[in-house]
Scaffold this motif. Structure first.
Motif, PDB file in Angstrom:
ATOM      1  N   ASP A 190      -8.145  -7.114 -42.260  1.00 30.59           N
ATOM      2  CA  ASP A 190      -9.439  -6.607 -42.717  1.00 30.59           C
ATOM      3  C   ASP A 190      -9.852  -7.444 -43.929  1.00 30.59           C
ATOM      4  O   ASP A 190      -9.069  -8.231 -44.444  1.00 30.59           O
ATOM      5  N   ASP A 191     -11.084  -7.250 -44.343  1.00 30.33           N
ATOM      6  CA  ASP A 191     -11.590  -8.014 -45.489  1.00 30.33           C
ATOM      7  C   ASP A 191     -11.695  -7.152 -46.745  1.00 30.33           C
ATOM      8  O   ASP A 191     -12.474  -7.435 -47.646  1.00 30.33           O
ATOM      9  N   LEU A 192     -10.919  -6.086 -46.802  1.00 32.16           N
ATOM     10  CA  LEU A 192     -11.005  -5.174 -47.947  1.00 32.16           C
ATOM     11  C   LEU A 192     -10.453  -5.840 -49.209  1.00 32.16           C
ATOM     12  O   LEU A 192      -9.591  -6.714 -49.117  1.00 32.16           O
ATOM     13  N   PRO A 193     -10.932  -5.399 -50.372  1.00 33.62           N
ATOM     14  CA  PRO A 193     -10.371  -5.911 -51.627  1.00 33.62           C
ATOM     15  C   PRO A 193      -8.873  -5.631 -51.698  1.00 33.62           C
ATOM     16  O   PRO A 193      -8.408  -4.582 -51.231  1.00 33.62           O
ATOM     17  N   ARG A 194      -8.138  -6.594 -52.253  1.00 36.44           N
ATOM     18  CA  ARG A 194      -6.686  -6.462 -52.375  1.00 36.44           C
ATOM     19  C   ARG A 194      -6.290  -6.561 -53.844  1.00 36.44           C
ATOM     20  O   ARG A 194      -6.538  -7.564 -54.490  1.00 36.44           O
ATOM     21  N   HIS A 195      -5.673  -5.488 -54.322  1.00 32.94           N
ATOM     22  CA  HIS A 195      -5.227  -5.445 -55.715  1.00 32.94           C
ATOM     23  C   HIS A 195      -3.734  -5.719 -55.753  1.00 32.94           C
ATOM     24  O   HIS A 195      -2.975  -5.122 -54.996  1.00 32.94           O
ATOM     25  N   LEU A 196      -3.318  -6.612 -56.656  1.00 35.09           N
ATOM     26  CA  LEU A 196      -1.894  -6.932 -56.759  1.00 35.09           C
ATOM     27  C   LEU A 196      -1.085  -5.706 -57.147  1.00 35.09           C
ATOM     28  O   LEU A 196       0.022  -5.503 -56.673  1.00 35.09           O
ATOM     29  N   LYS A 197      -1.651  -4.889 -58.058  1.00 32.55           N
ATOM     30  CA  LYS A 197      -0.978  -3.663 -58.487  1.00 32.55           C
ATOM     31  C   LYS A 197      -1.915  -2.490 -58.231  1.00 32.55           C
ATOM     32  O   LYS A 197      -2.528  -2.417 -57.194  1.00 32.55           O
ATOM     33  N   THR A 198      -1.987  -1.584 -59.197  1.00 34.10           N
ATOM     34  CA  THR A 198      -2.778  -0.386 -58.957  1.00 34.10           C
ATOM     35  C   THR A 198      -4.267  -0.708 -58.890  1.00 34.10           C
ATOM     36  O   THR A 198      -4.727  -1.683 -59.494  1.00 34.10           O
ATOM     37  N   SER A 199      -4.999   0.103 -58.174  1.00 37.38           N
ATOM     38  CA  SER A 199      -6.437  -0.056 -58.075  1.00 37.38           C
ATOM     39  C   SER A 199      -7.156   0.932 -58.978  1.00 37.38           C
ATOM     40  O   SER A 199      -8.360   0.866 -59.129  1.00 37.38           O
ATOM     41  N   VAL A 200      -6.425   1.861 -59.562  1.00 36.05           N
ATOM     42  CA  VAL A 200      -7.025   2.900 -60.410  1.00 36.05           C
ATOM     43  C   VAL A 200      -6.444   2.763 -61.800  1.00 36.05           C
ATOM     44  O   VAL A 200      -5.237   2.885 -61.986  1.00 36.05           O
ATOM     45  N   LYS A 201      -7.292   2.497 -62.766  1.00 33.33           N
ATOM     46  CA  LYS A 201      -6.823   2.307 -64.145  1.00 33.33           C
ATOM     47  C   LYS A 201      -6.335   3.628 -64.729  1.00 33.33           C
ATOM     48  O   LYS A 201      -7.033   4.635 -64.678  1.00 33.33           O
ATOM     49  N   ARG A 202      -5.118   3.628 -65.276  1.00 33.72           N
ATOM     50  CA  ARG A 202      -4.597   4.794 -65.968  1.00 33.72           C
ATOM     51  C   ARG A 202      -5.250   4.893 -67.340  1.00 33.72           C
ATOM     52  O   ARG A 202      -5.544   3.877 -67.963  1.00 33.72           O
ATOM     53  N   ARG A 203      -5.435   6.120 -67.804  1.00 34.50           N
ATOM     54  CA  ARG A 203      -6.170   6.298 -69.058  1.00 34.50           C
ATOM     55  C   ARG A 203      -5.402   5.751 -70.259  1.00 34.50           C
ATOM     56  O   ARG A 203      -5.989   5.412 -71.255  1.00 34.50           O
ATOM     57  N   ASP A 204      -4.071   5.698 -70.164  1.00 36.28           N
ATOM     58  CA  ASP A 204      -3.323   5.157 -71.297  1.00 36.28           C
ATOM     59  C   ASP A 204      -3.146   3.642 -71.160  1.00 36.28           C
ATOM     60  O   ASP A 204      -2.465   3.022 -71.965  1.00 36.28           O
ATOM     61  N   GLY A 205      -3.779   3.059 -70.135  1.00 42.45           N
ATOM     62  CA  GLY A 205      -3.762   1.619 -69.982  1.00 42.45           C
ATOM     63  C   GLY A 205      -2.522   1.058 -69.316  1.00 42.45           C
ATOM     64  O   GLY A 205      -2.448  -0.133 -69.055  1.00 42.45           O
ATOM     65  N   THR A 206      -1.548   1.897 -68.994  1.00 42.52           N
ATOM     66  CA  THR A 206      -0.324   1.397 -68.389  1.00 42.52           C
ATOM     67  C   THR A 206      -0.508   1.208 -66.893  1.00 42.52           C
ATOM     68  O   THR A 206      -1.388   1.811 -66.276  1.00 42.52           O
ATOM     69  N   VAL A 207       0.321   0.380 -66.358  1.00 41.80           N
ATOM     70  CA  VAL A 207       0.343   0.151 -64.914  1.00 41.80           C
ATOM     71  C   VAL A 207       1.647   0.781 -64.406  1.00 41.80           C
ATOM     72  O   VAL A 207       2.713   0.479 -64.935  1.00 41.80           O
ATOM     73  N   PRO A 208       1.560   1.688 -63.457  1.00 39.64           N
ATOM     74  CA  PRO A 208       2.795   2.356 -63.016  1.00 39.64           C
ATOM     75  C   PRO A 208       3.726   1.417 -62.273  1.00 39.64           C
ATOM     76  O   PRO A 208       3.300   0.422 -61.748  1.00 39.64           O
TER      77      PRO A 208
END
Ligand code: ZN
Ligand code: ZN
Length: 140
Positions: free
Chosen positions: A122-140
């Motif tokens: 498919d041609d959907l956007p691909r995010h290397l990590k999370t696609s939803v920004k956490r409010r504390d700025g961390t990446v799970p």
């Protein structure tokens, strides 16, 4: 698709209803979802937690760091995850929805952990990590 959207586990002991439209539908390729689901890729439908009502008493929780995953304590079906850094949201397993065909994913998350043999054309956007920004700025 129009709300309410219903879903539940395989045995019917856990049921839920979402009273509004989802704000997020995505694939997740991360290893944690893979373990939790048993499947090579997972997909999630995100709603606001205050728009969701659960019925039944079989829902069990498993907490791992900031993420709590829920499942049916009788049949074991994975149901949803919540992240304490996204306190307004709940993400249901797409396969737990009664009409999964209504929820076409719009992006891929964690393609950095995607299995090499898994090809999704498919041609959907691909995010290397999370696609939803956490409010504390961390990446799970
Ligand atoms: Zn069940
Ligand atoms: Zn994941």
């Amino acid at each position: 698709m129009t709300a309410p959207h219903t879903g539940g586990c395989r045995c019917g002991a856990v049921r839920f209803e979402a009273l509004a439209e989802p704000h997020h539908v995505s694939y997740c390729h991360c290893g944690d979802c893979r373990r939790a689901s048993g499947a090579p890729v997972s997909a999630f439908v995100g709603f606001l937690v205050d728009q969701v009502v659960f019925t039944g008493k079989a829902l069990k929780m498993f907490e791992s760091g900031p993420v709590t995953r829920s499942f049916c304590g009788i049949c074991g079906s994975p149901i949803a995850y919540v992240d304490e850094r996204l306190e307004d949201d709940i993400y249901f397993m797409l396969g737990a929805m009664d009409v999964p065909a209504d929820f076409e994913p719009t992006l891929h998350a964690y393609v950095s952990e995607q299995l090499a043999f898994l090809h999704m054309s498919d041609d959907l956007p691909r995010h290397l990590k999370t696609s939803v920004k956490r409010r504390d700025g961390t990446v799970p």
